[in-house]
Design an enzyme around this catalytic site. Structure first.
Site, PDB file in Angstrom:
ATOM      1  N   ASP A 127      20.532 -20.159  24.468  1.00  0.00           N
ATOM      2  CA  ASP A 127      20.867 -21.206  23.503  1.00  0.00           C
ATOM      3  C   ASP A 127      20.882 -20.573  22.115  1.00  0.00           C
ATOM      4  O   ASP A 127      20.693 -19.359  21.970  1.00  0.00           O
ATOM      5  CB  ASP A 127      19.866 -22.376  23.587  1.00  0.00           C
ATOM      6  CG  ASP A 127      20.548 -23.719  23.303  1.00  0.00           C
ATOM      7  OD1 ASP A 127      21.122 -23.874  22.212  1.00  0.00           O
ATOM      8  OD2 ASP A 127      20.515 -24.600  24.182  1.00  0.00           O
ATOM      9  N   HIS A 148      26.150 -23.625  21.519  1.00  0.00           N
ATOM     10  CA  HIS A 148      24.779 -23.233  21.841  1.00  0.00           C
ATOM     11  C   HIS A 148      24.668 -21.737  22.101  1.00  0.00           C
ATOM     12  O   HIS A 148      24.016 -21.311  23.054  1.00  0.00           O
ATOM     13  CB  HIS A 148      24.270 -24.019  23.061  1.00  0.00           C
ATOM     14  CG  HIS A 148      24.019 -25.463  22.757  1.00  0.00           C
ATOM     15  ND1 HIS A 148      22.863 -25.902  22.164  1.00  0.00           N
ATOM     16  CD2 HIS A 148      24.791 -26.568  22.929  1.00  0.00           C
ATOM     17  CE1 HIS A 148      22.924 -27.219  22.002  1.00  0.00           C
ATOM     18  NE2 HIS A 148      24.091 -27.655  22.451  1.00  0.00           N
ATOM     19  N   ASP A 156      28.154 -28.363  26.517  1.00  0.00           N
ATOM     20  CA  ASP A 156      27.700 -29.508  25.722  1.00  0.00           C
ATOM     21  C   ASP A 156      27.828 -29.245  24.223  1.00  0.00           C
ATOM     22  O   ASP A 156      27.796 -28.106  23.774  1.00  0.00           O
ATOM     23  CB  ASP A 156      26.233 -29.829  26.052  1.00  0.00           C
ATOM     24  CG  ASP A 156      25.314 -28.618  25.839  1.00  0.00           C
ATOM     25  OD1 ASP A 156      25.707 -27.504  26.238  1.00  0.00           O
ATOM     26  OD2 ASP A 156      24.218 -28.789  25.268  1.00  0.00           O
ATOM     27  N   GLU A 157      27.977 -30.322  23.484  1.00  0.00           N
ATOM     28  CA  GLU A 157      27.860 -30.340  22.026  1.00  0.00           C
ATOM     29  C   GLU A 157      28.627 -29.213  21.337  1.00  0.00           C
ATOM     30  O   GLU A 157      28.057 -28.426  20.587  1.00  0.00           O
ATOM     31  CB  GLU A 157      26.375 -30.290  21.643  1.00  0.00           C
ATOM     32  CG  GLU A 157      25.601 -31.472  22.183  1.00  0.00           C
ATOM     33  CD  GLU A 157      24.110 -31.438  21.854  1.00  0.00           C
ATOM     34  OE1 GLU A 157      23.542 -32.509  21.628  1.00  0.00           O
ATOM     35  OE2 GLU A 157      23.517 -30.344  21.855  1.00  0.00           O
ATOM     36  N   ASP A 173      11.708 -34.747  27.229  1.00  0.00           N
ATOM     37  CA  ASP A 173      11.320 -34.423  25.853  1.00  0.00           C
ATOM     38  C   ASP A 173      11.189 -35.694  25.014  1.00  0.00           C
ATOM     39  O   ASP A 173      10.733 -35.644  23.873  1.00  0.00           O
ATOM     40  CB  ASP A 173      12.311 -33.439  25.203  1.00  0.00           C
ATOM     41  CG  ASP A 173      13.754 -33.930  25.191  1.00  0.00           C
ATOM     42  OD1 ASP A 173      14.117 -34.791  26.040  1.00  0.00           O
ATOM     43  OD2 ASP A 173      14.537 -33.467  24.336  1.00  0.00           O
TER      44      ASP A 173
HETATM   45  C1  TNX Z   1      21.049 -32.407  23.823  1.00  0.00           C
HETATM   46  S1  TNX Z   1      21.342 -32.439  26.841  1.00  0.00           S
HETATM   47  C2  TNX Z   1      21.237 -31.119  24.288  1.00  0.00           C
HETATM   48  C3  TNX Z   1      20.184 -30.105  24.068  1.00  0.00           C
HETATM   49  C4  TNX Z   1      19.033 -30.660  23.291  1.00  0.00           C
HETATM   50  C5  TNX Z   1      18.730 -32.057  23.792  1.00  0.00           C
HETATM   51  C6  TNX Z   1      17.513 -32.665  23.208  1.00  0.00           C
HETATM   52  C7  TNX Z   1      22.312 -31.325  26.398  1.00  0.00           C
HETATM   53  C8  TNX Z   1      23.274 -30.903  27.359  1.00  0.00           C
HETATM   54  N1  TNX Z   1      22.260 -30.803  25.135  1.00  0.00           N
HETATM   55  O1  TNX Z   1      20.732 -28.967  23.450  1.00  0.00           O
HETATM   56  O2  TNX Z   1      17.952 -29.818  23.441  1.00  0.00           O
HETATM   57  O3  TNX Z   1      19.820 -32.886  23.526  1.00  0.00           O
HETATM   58  O4  TNX Z   1      17.147 -33.840  23.884  1.00  0.00           O
END
Ligand code: TNX
Length: 504
Positions: free
Chosen positions: A154, A227, A289-290, A383
Protein backbone atom coordinates in the site's frame (compact mmCIF):
# COMPACT_ATOMS: atom_id res chain seq x y z
CA UNK A 1 -23.76 -31.01 30.12
CA UNK A 2 -23.79 -28.57 27.27
CA UNK A 3 -21.30 -27.54 24.65
CA UNK A 4 -21.07 -24.08 23.18
CA UNK A 5 -19.82 -24.09 19.61
CA UNK A 6 -19.02 -21.20 17.28
CA UNK A 7 -19.72 -21.32 14.43
CA UNK A 8 -22.82 -23.29 15.29
CA UNK A 9 -22.68 -26.64 13.47
CA UNK A 10 -25.31 -27.72 10.96
CA UNK A 11 -26.28 -30.68 13.20
CA UNK A 12 -25.37 -31.28 16.82
CA UNK A 13 -26.90 -34.01 19.00
CA UNK A 14 -25.95 -34.23 22.63
CA UNK A 15 -26.24 -37.78 23.90
CA UNK A 16 -26.37 -39.59 27.21
CA UNK A 17 -23.11 -40.32 28.97
CA UNK A 18 -19.59 -39.00 29.01
CA UNK A 19 -16.07 -39.99 28.05
CA UNK A 20 -13.59 -39.62 30.92
CA UNK A 21 -10.27 -38.25 29.74
CA UNK A 22 -7.16 -40.07 30.97
CA UNK A 23 -3.44 -39.48 30.47
CA UNK A 24 -3.21 -42.68 28.44
CA UNK A 25 -5.50 -41.40 25.71
CA UNK A 26 -3.88 -41.28 22.31
CA UNK A 27 -4.55 -39.48 19.07
CA UNK A 28 -4.24 -41.69 16.01
CA UNK A 29 -4.42 -40.59 12.41
CA UNK A 30 -5.15 -42.49 9.22
CA UNK A 31 -5.26 -41.30 5.63
CA UNK A 32 -4.72 -38.06 3.75
CA UNK A 33 -4.83 -34.95 5.87
CA UNK A 34 -5.28 -36.89 9.10
CA UNK A 35 -1.72 -36.22 10.27
CA UNK A 36 -2.17 -32.46 9.83
CA UNK A 37 -5.42 -32.65 11.75
CA UNK A 38 -3.85 -34.71 14.54
CA UNK A 39 -0.90 -32.38 14.84
CA UNK A 40 -3.09 -29.34 15.04
CA UNK A 41 -5.28 -31.00 17.65
CA UNK A 42 -2.21 -31.84 19.77
CA UNK A 43 -1.11 -28.22 19.58
CA UNK A 44 -4.51 -27.09 20.87
CA UNK A 45 -4.72 -29.45 23.83
CA UNK A 46 -3.79 -28.35 27.30
CA UNK A 47 -5.20 -31.21 29.38
CA UNK A 48 -4.39 -34.91 29.57
CA UNK A 49 -4.58 -37.33 26.66
CA UNK A 50 -7.73 -37.98 24.73
CA UNK A 51 -8.50 -41.13 22.75
CA UNK A 52 -9.20 -39.72 19.29
CA UNK A 53 -9.25 -41.64 16.06
CA UNK A 54 -8.93 -39.37 13.03
CA UNK A 55 -9.74 -41.08 9.76
CA UNK A 56 -9.80 -39.62 6.28
CA UNK A 57 -12.82 -40.85 4.38
CA UNK A 58 -16.29 -40.11 3.08
CA UNK A 59 -19.05 -38.92 5.38
CA UNK A 60 -22.75 -38.12 5.16
CA UNK A 61 -21.90 -35.37 2.64
CA UNK A 62 -19.69 -35.03 -0.42
CA UNK A 63 -18.68 -31.50 0.59
CA UNK A 64 -14.86 -31.36 0.93
CA UNK A 65 -15.15 -29.52 4.26
CA UNK A 66 -17.80 -31.78 5.78
CA UNK A 67 -16.92 -33.85 8.84
CA UNK A 68 -18.50 -36.14 11.33
CA UNK A 69 -17.48 -36.09 14.98
CA UNK A 70 -18.61 -38.66 17.53
CA UNK A 71 -17.89 -38.78 21.21
CA UNK A 72 -18.93 -42.04 22.89
CA UNK A 73 -18.02 -43.46 26.31
CA UNK A 74 -15.33 -45.49 24.50
CA UNK A 75 -13.62 -42.75 22.57
CA UNK A 76 -13.78 -40.06 19.93
CA UNK A 77 -13.90 -40.53 16.19
CA UNK A 78 -13.49 -37.86 13.57
CA UNK A 79 -14.12 -38.60 9.90
CA UNK A 80 -13.95 -36.42 6.83
CA UNK A 81 -12.04 -35.50 3.72
CA UNK A 82 -8.72 -33.68 4.42
CA UNK A 83 -10.28 -30.22 4.70
CA UNK A 84 -13.18 -31.55 6.73
CA UNK A 85 -10.84 -33.12 9.28
CA UNK A 86 -9.33 -29.74 10.08
CA UNK A 87 -12.78 -28.21 10.53
CA UNK A 88 -13.72 -31.13 12.76
CA UNK A 89 -10.67 -30.55 14.93
CA UNK A 90 -11.79 -26.93 15.36
CA UNK A 91 -15.07 -28.23 16.77
CA UNK A 92 -13.42 -30.86 18.94
CA UNK A 93 -10.97 -28.31 20.33
CA UNK A 94 -13.85 -26.14 21.53
CA UNK A 95 -15.53 -29.17 23.12
CA UNK A 96 -12.36 -30.24 24.93
CA UNK A 97 -11.57 -26.73 26.06
CA UNK A 98 -14.93 -26.58 27.79
CA UNK A 99 -14.75 -30.15 29.11
CA UNK A 100 -11.14 -31.03 29.73
CA UNK A 101 -11.78 -33.91 32.13
CA UNK A 102 -15.04 -35.50 31.04
CA UNK A 103 -16.33 -35.08 27.52
CA UNK A 104 -20.06 -35.19 26.86
CA UNK A 105 -21.17 -37.79 24.35
CA UNK A 106 -22.34 -36.23 21.12
CA UNK A 107 -22.60 -36.46 17.37
CA UNK A 108 -21.81 -33.56 15.07
CA UNK A 109 -22.53 -33.69 11.34
CA UNK A 110 -21.39 -30.48 9.86
CA UNK A 111 -20.53 -28.66 6.64
CA UNK A 112 -20.22 -25.00 5.63
CA UNK A 113 -22.84 -22.80 4.02
CA UNK A 114 -20.28 -20.84 1.96
CA UNK A 115 -17.18 -22.04 0.13
CA UNK A 116 -15.23 -18.80 0.74
CA UNK A 117 -14.81 -17.69 4.35
CA UNK A 118 -12.11 -15.09 4.65
CA UNK A 119 -10.35 -12.48 6.68
CA UNK A 120 -8.15 -9.71 5.30
CA UNK A 121 -5.27 -8.31 7.31
CA UNK A 122 -3.54 -5.07 6.33
CA UNK A 123 0.15 -5.34 7.17
CA UNK A 124 1.13 -2.29 5.13
CA UNK A 125 -0.17 0.52 7.32
CA UNK A 126 1.36 -1.30 10.26
CA UNK A 127 3.64 -4.30 10.04
CA UNK A 128 2.85 -7.50 11.93
CA UNK A 129 5.67 -9.83 13.02
CA UNK A 130 5.65 -13.28 11.44
CA UNK A 131 4.85 -15.17 14.64
CA UNK A 132 1.81 -13.00 15.28
CA UNK A 133 0.56 -13.61 11.73
CA UNK A 134 0.80 -17.34 12.37
CA UNK A 135 -1.04 -17.01 15.69
CA UNK A 136 -3.82 -15.14 13.91
CA UNK A 137 -4.03 -17.91 11.31
CA UNK A 138 -4.50 -20.37 14.17
CA UNK A 139 -7.46 -18.37 15.44
CA UNK A 140 -8.93 -18.23 11.93
CA UNK A 141 -8.67 -22.00 11.68
CA UNK A 142 -10.32 -22.32 15.10
CA UNK A 143 -13.32 -20.45 13.67
CA UNK A 144 -13.32 -22.51 10.45
CA UNK A 145 -12.25 -19.71 8.15
CA UNK A 146 -10.54 -21.09 5.07
CA UNK A 147 -8.96 -18.00 3.51
CA UNK A 148 -6.41 -15.48 4.73
CA UNK A 149 -6.18 -12.42 2.46
CA UNK A 150 -2.83 -10.75 3.08
CA UNK A 151 -2.80 -7.06 2.12
CA UNK A 152 0.94 -6.77 1.51
CA UNK A 153 1.38 -3.50 -0.34
CA UNK A 154 0.00 0.00 0.00
CA UNK A 155 1.06 3.65 0.07
CA UNK A 156 2.51 3.37 3.57
CA UNK A 157 4.68 0.28 3.14
CA UNK A 158 5.69 -2.54 0.79
CA UNK A 159 5.96 -5.73 2.81
CA UNK A 160 6.99 -8.59 0.50
CA UNK A 161 10.51 -9.24 -0.73
CA UNK A 162 10.79 -9.18 -4.52
CA UNK A 163 14.25 -10.35 -5.61
CA UNK A 164 14.12 -8.56 -8.95
CA UNK A 165 13.32 -5.24 -7.31
CA UNK A 166 15.21 -5.09 -4.01
CA UNK A 167 14.45 -1.43 -3.38
CA UNK A 168 10.78 -2.32 -2.87
CA UNK A 169 11.74 -3.50 0.59
CA UNK A 170 15.06 -1.63 1.08
CA UNK A 171 13.23 1.66 0.55
CA UNK A 172 9.51 0.87 0.29
CA UNK A 173 9.21 -1.08 3.54
CA UNK A 174 10.18 1.88 5.73
CA UNK A 175 8.54 5.17 6.48
CA UNK A 176 10.12 8.03 8.31
CA UNK A 177 7.21 8.83 10.59
CA UNK A 178 3.56 8.12 11.26
CA UNK A 179 0.60 10.38 11.81
CA UNK A 180 -0.50 10.79 15.41
CA UNK A 181 -4.21 10.94 16.10
CA UNK A 182 -6.91 10.95 13.46
CA UNK A 183 -6.09 11.96 9.86
CA UNK A 184 -8.85 14.57 10.03
CA UNK A 185 -7.15 16.41 12.92
CA UNK A 186 -5.60 19.81 12.15
CA UNK A 187 -2.76 20.53 12.34
CA UNK A 188 -1.24 17.14 11.57
CA UNK A 189 1.05 15.75 14.23
CA UNK A 190 3.66 13.06 13.68
CA UNK A 191 5.41 10.64 15.98
CA UNK A 192 8.80 11.02 14.26
CA UNK A 193 9.48 7.32 14.79
CA UNK A 194 10.46 5.29 11.72
CA UNK A 195 8.16 2.33 11.09
CA UNK A 196 8.60 -0.65 8.84
CA UNK A 197 9.34 -4.28 8.25
CA UNK A 198 8.80 -6.85 5.54
CA UNK A 199 8.50 -10.58 4.92
CA UNK A 200 11.29 -12.36 3.09
CA UNK A 201 10.24 -14.91 0.51
CA UNK A 202 11.17 -17.62 3.02
CA UNK A 203 8.89 -15.95 5.58
CA UNK A 204 6.08 -15.99 3.04
CA UNK A 205 6.62 -19.67 2.31
CA UNK A 206 6.54 -20.36 6.04
CA UNK A 207 3.19 -18.60 6.46
CA UNK A 208 1.73 -20.33 3.42
CA UNK A 209 2.82 -23.76 4.71
CA UNK A 210 1.56 -22.98 8.22
CA UNK A 211 -1.81 -21.98 6.81
CA UNK A 212 -1.94 -24.97 4.45
CA UNK A 213 -1.47 -27.36 7.38
CA UNK A 214 -4.64 -25.77 8.79
CA UNK A 215 -6.34 -25.96 5.38
CA UNK A 216 -6.30 -22.19 4.98
CA UNK A 217 -5.53 -20.64 1.62
CA UNK A 218 -3.39 -17.51 1.62
CA UNK A 219 -4.24 -14.91 -1.01
CA UNK A 220 -1.73 -12.10 -1.49
CA UNK A 221 -2.85 -8.64 -2.48
CA UNK A 222 -0.64 -6.45 -4.63
CA UNK A 223 -2.70 -3.28 -4.76
CA UNK A 224 -2.75 -1.39 -8.08
CA UNK A 225 -2.94 1.05 -9.84
CA UNK A 226 -3.57 3.22 -6.73
CA UNK A 227 -2.32 2.57 -3.19
CA UNK A 228 1.19 2.26 -4.57
CA UNK A 229 3.21 5.17 -3.23
CA UNK A 230 5.62 2.90 -1.34
CA UNK A 231 6.56 1.23 -4.64
CA UNK A 232 6.90 4.63 -6.28
CA UNK A 233 9.17 5.79 -3.48
CA UNK A 234 11.44 2.86 -4.30
CA UNK A 235 11.24 3.30 -8.07
CA UNK A 236 10.25 6.88 -9.02
CA UNK A 237 9.93 5.94 -12.69
CA UNK A 238 6.67 4.17 -11.75
CA UNK A 239 4.94 7.53 -11.29
CA UNK A 240 3.81 9.81 -14.08
CA UNK A 241 6.19 12.64 -13.22
CA UNK A 242 9.08 10.47 -12.09
CA UNK A 243 9.43 12.56 -8.96
CA UNK A 244 11.13 11.44 -5.78
CA UNK A 245 8.37 10.44 -3.37
CA UNK A 246 8.60 9.21 0.18
CA UNK A 247 6.74 6.25 1.60
CA UNK A 248 3.49 7.94 2.57
CA UNK A 249 3.15 9.17 6.17
CA UNK A 250 -0.55 10.00 6.07
CA UNK A 251 -3.83 8.07 5.94
CA UNK A 252 -6.57 8.52 3.37
CA UNK A 253 -7.06 8.40 -0.36
CA UNK A 254 -3.84 9.22 -2.14
CA UNK A 255 -3.45 11.06 -5.43
CA UNK A 256 -0.44 8.99 -6.42
CA UNK A 257 -1.02 6.24 -8.97
CA UNK A 258 1.15 3.98 -11.15
CA UNK A 259 1.74 5.56 -14.57
CA UNK A 260 0.07 3.59 -17.39
CA UNK A 261 3.17 3.56 -19.62
CA UNK A 262 4.40 0.11 -20.74
CA UNK A 263 7.41 0.09 -18.39
CA UNK A 264 5.06 -0.04 -15.40
CA UNK A 265 3.62 -3.30 -16.72
CA UNK A 266 7.09 -4.77 -17.22
CA UNK A 267 7.75 -3.98 -13.55
CA UNK A 268 4.43 -5.32 -12.28
CA UNK A 269 4.67 -8.50 -14.33
CA UNK A 270 8.10 -9.11 -12.82
CA UNK A 271 6.68 -8.58 -9.35
CA UNK A 272 3.66 -10.80 -10.03
CA UNK A 273 5.84 -13.58 -11.48
CA UNK A 274 7.62 -13.85 -8.12
CA UNK A 275 4.39 -13.53 -6.16
CA UNK A 276 2.68 -16.32 -8.12
CA UNK A 277 5.55 -18.69 -7.39
CA UNK A 278 5.15 -18.15 -3.65
CA UNK A 279 1.43 -18.83 -3.40
CA UNK A 280 0.33 -22.31 -4.49
CA UNK A 281 -3.30 -21.17 -4.43
CA UNK A 282 -2.58 -19.41 -7.75
CA UNK A 283 -4.95 -16.65 -6.72
CA UNK A 284 -3.90 -13.01 -6.58
CA UNK A 285 -5.86 -9.99 -5.40
CA UNK A 286 -4.88 -6.99 -7.54
CA UNK A 287 -6.68 -4.27 -5.57
CA UNK A 288 -8.23 -1.73 -7.90
CA UNK A 289 -9.71 0.40 -5.11
CA UNK A 290 -9.76 4.16 -4.69
CA UNK A 291 -7.92 5.19 -7.85
CA UNK A 292 -7.33 8.93 -8.35
CA UNK A 293 -6.79 9.73 -12.01
CA UNK A 294 -5.49 13.31 -11.72
CA UNK A 295 -1.88 12.49 -12.55
CA UNK A 296 -2.94 10.44 -15.57
CA UNK A 297 -4.88 13.39 -16.96
CA UNK A 298 -1.74 15.53 -16.99
CA UNK A 299 0.69 12.87 -18.22
CA UNK A 300 1.84 12.80 -21.87
CA UNK A 301 2.62 9.07 -21.65
CA UNK A 302 -0.88 8.30 -20.38
CA UNK A 303 -2.39 10.50 -23.12
CA UNK A 304 -0.43 8.47 -25.64
CA UNK A 305 -1.76 5.23 -24.15
CA UNK A 306 -5.31 6.61 -24.47
CA UNK A 307 -4.71 7.41 -28.15
CA UNK A 308 -3.21 3.99 -28.80
CA UNK A 309 -6.05 2.16 -27.01
CA UNK A 310 -8.82 4.35 -28.42
CA UNK A 311 -9.94 5.60 -25.01
CA UNK A 312 -11.82 8.88 -24.77
CA UNK A 313 -12.02 9.41 -21.00
CA UNK A 314 -9.08 9.34 -18.57
CA UNK A 315 -11.17 7.20 -16.22
CA UNK A 316 -11.11 4.43 -18.85
CA UNK A 317 -7.39 3.99 -18.19
CA UNK A 318 -8.43 2.32 -14.94
CA UNK A 319 -10.21 -0.47 -16.81
CA UNK A 320 -7.29 -0.67 -19.22
CA UNK A 321 -4.84 -1.07 -16.34
CA UNK A 322 -6.86 -3.69 -14.49
CA UNK A 323 -7.70 -5.52 -17.72
CA UNK A 324 -4.08 -5.73 -18.81
CA UNK A 325 -2.86 -7.06 -15.47
CA UNK A 326 -5.80 -9.47 -15.19
CA UNK A 327 -5.14 -10.81 -18.67
CA UNK A 328 -1.48 -11.37 -17.82
CA UNK A 329 -2.37 -13.34 -14.70
CA UNK A 330 -5.26 -15.26 -16.23
CA UNK A 331 -2.92 -16.27 -19.06
CA UNK A 332 -0.73 -17.91 -16.44
CA UNK A 333 -3.65 -19.81 -14.94
CA UNK A 334 -3.98 -17.45 -12.01
CA UNK A 335 -7.37 -16.54 -10.57
CA UNK A 336 -7.78 -12.79 -10.14
CA UNK A 337 -9.73 -10.91 -7.45
CA UNK A 338 -10.35 -7.16 -7.36
CA UNK A 339 -12.20 -4.63 -5.20
CA UNK A 340 -15.62 -3.58 -6.46
CA UNK A 341 -14.39 -0.38 -8.17
CA UNK A 342 -13.44 -2.66 -11.05
CA UNK A 343 -17.16 -3.14 -11.81
CA UNK A 344 -17.16 0.49 -13.05
CA UNK A 345 -15.22 -0.67 -16.11
CA UNK A 346 -15.31 -3.68 -18.39
CA UNK A 347 -14.84 -6.67 -16.08
CA UNK A 348 -11.99 -8.92 -17.24
CA UNK A 349 -13.15 -12.49 -17.96
CA UNK A 350 -13.11 -14.78 -14.95
CA UNK A 351 -12.35 -12.08 -12.39
CA UNK A 352 -13.88 -12.35 -8.90
CA UNK A 353 -15.26 -9.15 -7.37
CA UNK A 354 -14.80 -8.33 -3.70
CA UNK A 355 -17.61 -5.99 -2.72
CA UNK A 356 -16.54 -3.54 0.02
CA UNK A 357 -18.36 -0.24 -0.53
CA UNK A 358 -21.60 -2.06 0.23
CA UNK A 359 -23.44 -4.90 -1.46
CA UNK A 360 -24.12 -3.03 -4.72
CA UNK A 361 -20.86 -3.80 -6.53
CA UNK A 362 -21.32 -7.46 -5.71
CA UNK A 363 -24.93 -7.45 -6.87
CA UNK A 364 -23.93 -5.82 -10.14
CA UNK A 365 -21.11 -8.33 -10.70
CA UNK A 366 -23.29 -11.34 -9.85
CA UNK A 367 -25.91 -10.15 -12.32
CA UNK A 368 -23.20 -9.87 -14.95
CA UNK A 369 -22.26 -13.49 -14.24
CA UNK A 370 -19.11 -12.89 -12.16
CA UNK A 371 -18.21 -14.53 -8.89
CA UNK A 372 -18.43 -12.35 -5.81
CA UNK A 373 -17.10 -12.20 -2.27
CA UNK A 374 -19.10 -9.93 0.00
CA UNK A 375 -17.13 -7.80 2.46
CA UNK A 376 -19.31 -4.71 2.94
CA UNK A 377 -17.90 -1.97 5.16
CA UNK A 378 -21.41 -1.55 6.56
CA UNK A 379 -21.07 -4.85 8.44
CA UNK A 380 -17.66 -6.49 8.42
CA UNK A 381 -15.04 -3.74 8.67
CA UNK A 382 -13.13 -4.63 11.80
CA UNK A 383 -11.39 -1.24 11.84
CA UNK A 384 -14.72 0.47 12.56
CA UNK A 385 -15.87 1.36 16.08
CA UNK A 386 -17.50 -1.47 18.02
CA UNK A 387 -18.69 0.66 20.92
CA UNK A 388 -18.88 4.16 22.34
CA UNK A 389 -16.36 6.50 20.70
CA UNK A 390 -15.71 8.15 24.04
CA UNK A 391 -14.36 4.99 25.59
CA UNK A 392 -13.10 2.92 22.65
CA UNK A 393 -9.54 3.34 21.38
CA UNK A 394 -9.23 5.76 18.44
CA UNK A 395 -10.57 4.16 15.25
CA UNK A 396 -11.00 5.26 11.66
CA UNK A 397 -14.73 5.86 12.11
CA UNK A 398 -17.91 3.95 11.29
CA UNK A 399 -19.82 1.78 13.70
CA UNK A 400 -20.21 -2.00 13.54
CA UNK A 401 -20.85 -3.51 16.92
CA UNK A 402 -21.14 -7.24 17.48
CA UNK A 403 -24.87 -7.22 16.81
CA UNK A 404 -24.42 -5.44 13.49
CA UNK A 405 -21.60 -7.75 12.48
CA UNK A 406 -23.66 -10.79 13.40
CA UNK A 407 -26.42 -9.58 11.11
CA UNK A 408 -24.13 -9.83 8.05
CA UNK A 409 -26.00 -11.77 5.38
CA UNK A 410 -23.88 -12.36 2.26
CA UNK A 411 -26.79 -13.13 -0.08
CA UNK A 412 -28.70 -9.93 -0.89
CA UNK A 413 -32.45 -10.53 -1.16
CA UNK A 414 -32.63 -8.85 -4.58
CA UNK A 415 -30.65 -11.61 -6.29
CA UNK A 416 -32.39 -14.52 -8.01
CA UNK A 417 -31.29 -18.00 -6.89
CA UNK A 418 -29.28 -18.29 -10.10
CA UNK A 419 -27.48 -15.00 -9.49
CA UNK A 420 -26.99 -15.85 -5.81
CA UNK A 421 -24.91 -18.86 -6.80
CA UNK A 422 -22.18 -16.38 -7.74
CA UNK A 423 -21.85 -15.28 -4.11
CA UNK A 424 -18.96 -17.48 -3.04
CA UNK A 425 -19.02 -16.21 0.50
CA UNK A 426 -17.78 -13.33 2.57
CA UNK A 427 -14.85 -11.73 4.29
CA UNK A 428 -14.07 -9.46 7.21
CA UNK A 429 -11.42 -6.80 6.59
CA UNK A 430 -9.01 -5.39 9.13
CA UNK A 431 -7.38 -2.19 7.87
CA UNK A 432 -4.71 -0.92 10.18
CA UNK A 433 -4.21 2.82 9.89
CA UNK A 434 -5.15 3.17 13.55
CA UNK A 435 -4.24 -0.31 14.75
CA UNK A 436 -0.49 -0.39 15.37
CA UNK A 437 0.06 -3.60 17.31
CA UNK A 438 -1.10 -7.19 17.62
CA UNK A 439 -2.98 -6.82 20.91
CA UNK A 440 -5.02 -4.05 19.31
CA UNK A 441 -5.59 -6.15 16.18
CA UNK A 442 -6.96 -8.91 18.38
CA UNK A 443 -9.12 -6.44 20.28
CA UNK A 444 -10.70 -5.30 17.02
CA UNK A 445 -10.98 -8.82 15.60
CA UNK A 446 -12.54 -10.72 18.49
CA UNK A 447 -15.36 -11.41 19.06
CA UNK A 448 -16.51 -9.80 15.80
CA UNK A 449 -14.73 -12.53 13.83
CA UNK A 450 -16.77 -15.07 15.79
CA UNK A 451 -19.89 -13.39 14.42
CA UNK A 452 -18.57 -13.38 10.86
CA UNK A 453 -17.50 -17.01 11.17
CA UNK A 454 -21.06 -17.99 12.00
CA UNK A 455 -22.53 -15.87 9.19
CA UNK A 456 -20.33 -17.75 6.73
CA UNK A 457 -20.43 -21.30 8.08
CA UNK A 458 -23.81 -21.89 9.73
CA UNK A 459 -26.96 -22.65 7.73
CA UNK A 460 -29.19 -19.58 7.43
CA UNK A 461 -31.88 -21.12 9.61
CA UNK A 462 -29.36 -22.02 12.31
CA UNK A 463 -28.33 -18.45 12.97
CA UNK A 464 -29.77 -16.83 16.06
CA UNK A 465 -28.41 -13.73 17.79
CA UNK A 466 -29.67 -14.60 21.26
CA UNK A 467 -28.32 -18.11 21.04
CA UNK A 468 -24.99 -16.80 19.71
CA UNK A 469 -24.69 -14.52 22.72
CA UNK A 470 -25.29 -17.46 25.03
CA UNK A 471 -22.56 -19.54 23.36
CA UNK A 472 -20.00 -16.76 23.10
CA UNK A 473 -18.58 -16.49 26.66
CA UNK A 474 -17.55 -20.14 26.77
CA UNK A 475 -15.84 -19.92 23.39
CA UNK A 476 -14.07 -16.66 24.24
CA UNK A 477 -12.82 -18.33 27.41
CA UNK A 478 -10.23 -20.15 25.33
CA UNK A 479 -8.57 -16.99 24.03
CA UNK A 480 -6.68 -15.81 27.15
CA UNK A 481 -5.17 -19.26 27.56
CA UNK A 482 -3.55 -18.77 24.18
CA UNK A 483 -2.54 -15.21 24.99
CA UNK A 484 -5.07 -13.75 22.59
CA UNK A 485 -6.68 -10.44 23.45
CA UNK A 486 -10.35 -9.65 22.77
CA UNK A 487 -12.94 -7.02 23.51
CA UNK A 488 -14.96 -7.93 26.59
CA UNK A 489 -18.66 -8.42 25.96
CA UNK A 490 -20.98 -5.57 26.78
CA UNK A 491 -22.76 -6.19 30.05
CA UNK A 492 -26.43 -6.33 29.21
CA UNK A 493 -27.71 -6.17 25.70
CA UNK A 494 -31.17 -4.70 25.92
CA UNK A 495 -31.89 -5.75 22.36
CA UNK A 496 -32.25 -9.30 23.64
CA UNK A 497 -35.62 -8.65 25.22
CA UNK A 498 -37.20 -7.15 22.15
CA UNK A 499 -35.55 -9.36 19.56
CA UNK A 500 -37.45 -12.58 18.99
CA UNK A 501 -36.57 -13.12 15.36
CA UNK A 502 -33.90 -15.65 14.55
CA UNK A 503 -31.76 -12.99 12.86
CA UNK A 504 -31.11 -9.49 14.11
C1 TNX B 1 -10.85 1.80 2.17
S1 TNX B 1 -11.57 -1.09 1.57
C2 TNX B 1 -9.74 1.13 1.67
C3 TNX B 1 -8.53 1.00 2.50
C4 TNX B 1 -8.68 1.69 3.82
C5 TNX B 1 -10.07 1.42 4.35
C6 TNX B 1 -10.30 1.92 5.73
C7 TNX B 1 -10.59 -0.72 0.44
C8 TNX B 1 -10.57 -1.59 -0.68
N1 TNX B 1 -9.81 0.40 0.52
O1 TNX B 1 -7.41 1.47 1.79
O2 TNX B 1 -7.70 1.23 4.67
O3 TNX B 1 -11.01 1.99 3.50
O4 TNX B 1 -11.50 1.43 6.26
Amino acid sequence: MTVHLIPRPAHLHLEEGTLPVSPTGEITAQGEGAQDAAQWLRSRLTGPGVPVQITAGPTFSTHPEAYELRVTPRGITLTGLPDGLLRGVATLAQVLEQHPAEVPCLTVRDEPRFAYRGMMLDVSRHFMPLGDVKALIDELAALKFNTFHWHLTDDQGWRIEIKRYPKLTEVGAWRRRTLKGHASAEPAEYDDTPHGGFYTQDDVREVVAYAAARRITVIPEIDLPGHAQAAQAAYPELSCRGEALEVWDRWGINHEVYCTRDQTFTFLQGVLDEVIDLFPSRTVHIGGDEVETGHWAGCPDCREVMRREGLTRVKELEGYFIGRIAQYLTGKGVRVIGWDEITEGPLPPGVTVMSWRGFEGGIDAARRGFDVIMSPQSHVYLDHYQGDRETEPLAIGGFSDLHKTYSFEPIPPELTPGEARHILGGQANLWREYIPDTAHVQYMAFPRLHAVAEALWTPREGRDWNDFQRRLPAVLGGLPRRGVNFRALDQADDREAEDHSSLP
